[in-house]
Design a protein around this motif. Sequence first.
Motif, short mmCIF file in Angstrom:
data_model
loop_
_atom_site.label_atom_id
_atom_site.label_comp_id
_atom_site.label_asym_id
_atom_site.label_seq_id
_atom_site.Cartn_x
_atom_site.Cartn_y
_atom_site.Cartn_z
N TYR A 484 0.83 -1.20 0.00
CA TYR A 484 0.00 0.00 0.00
C TYR A 484 0.87 1.26 0.00
N PHE A 485 1.92 1.23 0.82
CA PHE A 485 2.82 2.38 0.92
C PHE A 485 3.48 2.67 -0.43
N ILE A 486 3.95 1.62 -1.10
CA ILE A 486 4.63 1.80 -2.39
C ILE A 486 3.69 2.42 -3.41
N GLN A 487 2.45 1.95 -3.46
CA GLN A 487 1.49 2.51 -4.40
C GLN A 487 1.17 3.97 -4.08
N ASP A 488 1.10 4.28 -2.79
CA ASP A 488 0.87 5.68 -2.40
C ASP A 488 2.09 6.54 -2.72
N TYR A 489 3.29 5.96 -2.59
CA TYR A 489 4.50 6.69 -2.93
C TYR A 489 4.51 7.04 -4.42
N ILE A 490 4.06 6.10 -5.24
CA ILE A 490 3.99 6.36 -6.68
C ILE A 490 3.01 7.51 -6.97
N LEU A 491 1.86 7.50 -6.29
CA LEU A 491 0.89 8.60 -6.46
C LEU A 491 1.49 9.92 -5.97
N TRP A 492 2.22 9.86 -4.88
CA TRP A 492 2.86 11.06 -4.32
C TRP A 492 3.82 11.69 -5.33
N MET A 493 4.58 10.83 -6.01
CA MET A 493 5.59 11.31 -6.94
C MET A 493 5.01 11.74 -8.28
N THR A 494 3.99 11.04 -8.75
CA THR A 494 3.48 11.29 -10.10
C THR A 494 2.29 12.24 -10.13
N LYS A 495 1.49 12.23 -9.08
CA LYS A 495 0.26 13.04 -9.08
C LYS A 495 0.33 14.23 -8.12
N GLU A 496 0.60 13.91 -6.84
CA GLU A 496 0.59 14.98 -5.83
C GLU A 496 1.66 16.04 -6.12
N SER A 497 2.79 15.62 -6.68
CA SER A 497 3.85 16.60 -7.01
C SER A 497 3.40 17.59 -8.07
N GLU A 498 2.36 17.21 -8.82
CA GLU A 498 1.79 18.09 -9.84
C GLU A 498 0.55 18.82 -9.34
N GLY A 499 0.22 18.65 -8.07
CA GLY A 499 -0.94 19.32 -7.51
C GLY A 499 -2.24 18.56 -7.73
N ILE A 500 -2.16 17.32 -8.20
CA ILE A 500 -3.36 16.49 -8.41
C ILE A 500 -3.59 15.66 -7.15
N GLN A 501 -4.65 15.95 -6.42
CA GLN A 501 -4.86 15.33 -5.11
C GLN A 501 -5.47 13.94 -5.27
N LYS A 502 -4.66 12.92 -4.97
CA LYS A 502 -5.08 11.52 -5.11
C LYS A 502 -4.99 10.75 -3.80
N LEU A 503 -4.23 11.26 -2.85
CA LEU A 503 -4.01 10.53 -1.60
C LEU A 503 -5.04 10.90 -0.54
N ASP A 504 -5.21 10.01 0.42
CA ASP A 504 -6.00 10.31 1.60
C ASP A 504 -5.36 11.51 2.31
N LYS A 505 -6.20 12.35 2.90
CA LYS A 505 -5.70 13.57 3.53
C LYS A 505 -4.62 13.29 4.57
N GLU A 506 -4.84 12.25 5.39
CA GLU A 506 -3.88 11.93 6.45
C GLU A 506 -2.56 11.43 5.86
#
Length: 548
Positions: A484-506
């Motif tokens: 789960y962490f690895i998949q969230d890390y991928i979202l963090w790097m590819t989406k959240e770094s671009e301002g696209i909110q994909k992760l749970d707030k916490e």
Amino acid sequence: MNNNMFQGDIDPDLAALLGVSTSQAGPSESNTTPNYKDLFGTEDIETPNGIEVDLTQNTFPEITKPFATIPLTVFSDPDYYKKALSGEGDIAQRVHTILQKFLTTKDPKDRGVYRQQLTTAYWDFLLGIARKTPGKIPDNKKFLLRYGILHPGLLTPEDKELFSKIIVDNELNQPIYYLDEWFKAIGTGVIKNSTTDEVRVAKNNEATRLKQLLEKAEGRRDAARNLLKAKSDERASYEKALVNAVQIIAQHSPIPGFPDLQSVYNEVQKRAFSEIQELLKNMAKADRELDSLLKEFSQAQADVQILEDKVREAGADVAVDIKAIDTEFDSVRQMVKLTIGRQGNHFPILVKEYFHCGPNEIATRENVIKQLAWIESIDPEAFCRVYKNKLNRIVPYVILVPSYGEFGICWEPFDRFNRATSRGRIAIPLYPKNLNLAILSAVGDLRWQNAKEKASYYWMEEGITGNYYQWFTSKKLKGDVKEYFIQDYILWMTKESEGIQKLDKEVRGIFWRYIPFSQSIKDKLRGRSYVYQELYQRDINRSLSDGY
């Protein structure tokens, strides 16, 4: 599996080759296991570059030449297949026999059976080639081990052209290894074996016990040496800053109307006084620490020398360690399986039906460096570890394994005998579905394991692993928390770094705190959304508090 994958026309060169008898295609000179003592005379051993950790290096080199300008001709050699098999004994003949049946059978069930037999025989065949890597091996065998190219006729002309342009040598001096280079480094002792669960040593095996003690001593010595260099460079930087400050103070312009008199100190020069005082304090402190580290290194070096002498006396010091290669070969097989996954394609030979990578999608050394540099531009601490309150950048060993894998994996976060400055180990499949995601999964795995090892028994309570685990359990999620962490890390790097909110707030808050973006990305995101503005403000608040 596509049971019709080899139906239709076969490459003319391969068809002609398969028409000969197995005795012709197999090795004609010797069917016995090579005598490695004779094979590895000291003059034939090529010691590879160990690529020591440089704590002062803070970036990856820029890739200006992704491919070679002069292509190799080895893949156009009509005798490539025969040369690759020659001298490898009965197992090479077995590989040829099964391959012939696999390619010519029309029955889907028989093809499935031959496919499994070929896979098993091929791995046994590869072990023989891996054992020879410390010496000079022909390009045919080298690229068979490196890329999985058993016969160029199994590839399209475009594929052969692509592989002929891949840069062969490690011109950029980065810790990224193709499989032949990796086994050479292991066999010659330049790099230690990857860790396995089998770490117990028989009480009566004194030679093995001494080698393990030597590894620990070498770990302490290497850590002391790297810290010594880093501290020396730190003192030199203070000295350089001091010289610059003195030069600023010594610069004066004439007083208007009095050309023979120099003006008083300006505000910049007055500030330099206090800066010089601080620099002198830092220089004195760095010098004291340097003296202490020098003593530690001298003692560690002496311990290594004593143990090296004892190892030689015990007869455990050999030029080429075949047993080490055999052990590493088993580890690499496990790495390959992990990069593919249970449901993936485990066929070990490169064939056109399965190979669909373009020039920028294959995990060449140059392409991997590009991706690692991109990751570091977003996650600056991706390859950093804290030791003695200092954040050190330590790029892991990257092993490029010839597989149709989907995931990159972290085999170990660091050497168990040198937690301070040793490199971790990650494996990347050469032919991934998506190179970027494969490397991101490996780095995410590395980040998790580093944090978990650092927290030790408290990994479920402290740091990023503790915070993430508590969120994971609070959501009553099932499965492997690391996945789960690895998949969230991928979202963090590819989406959240671009301002696209994909992760749970916490989770976003945990990652913002423990896997911080570069400052430029933080500044960019701050203006994108209130969500990121709030996280940015938390950084400011923490920096003003004692508990940050």
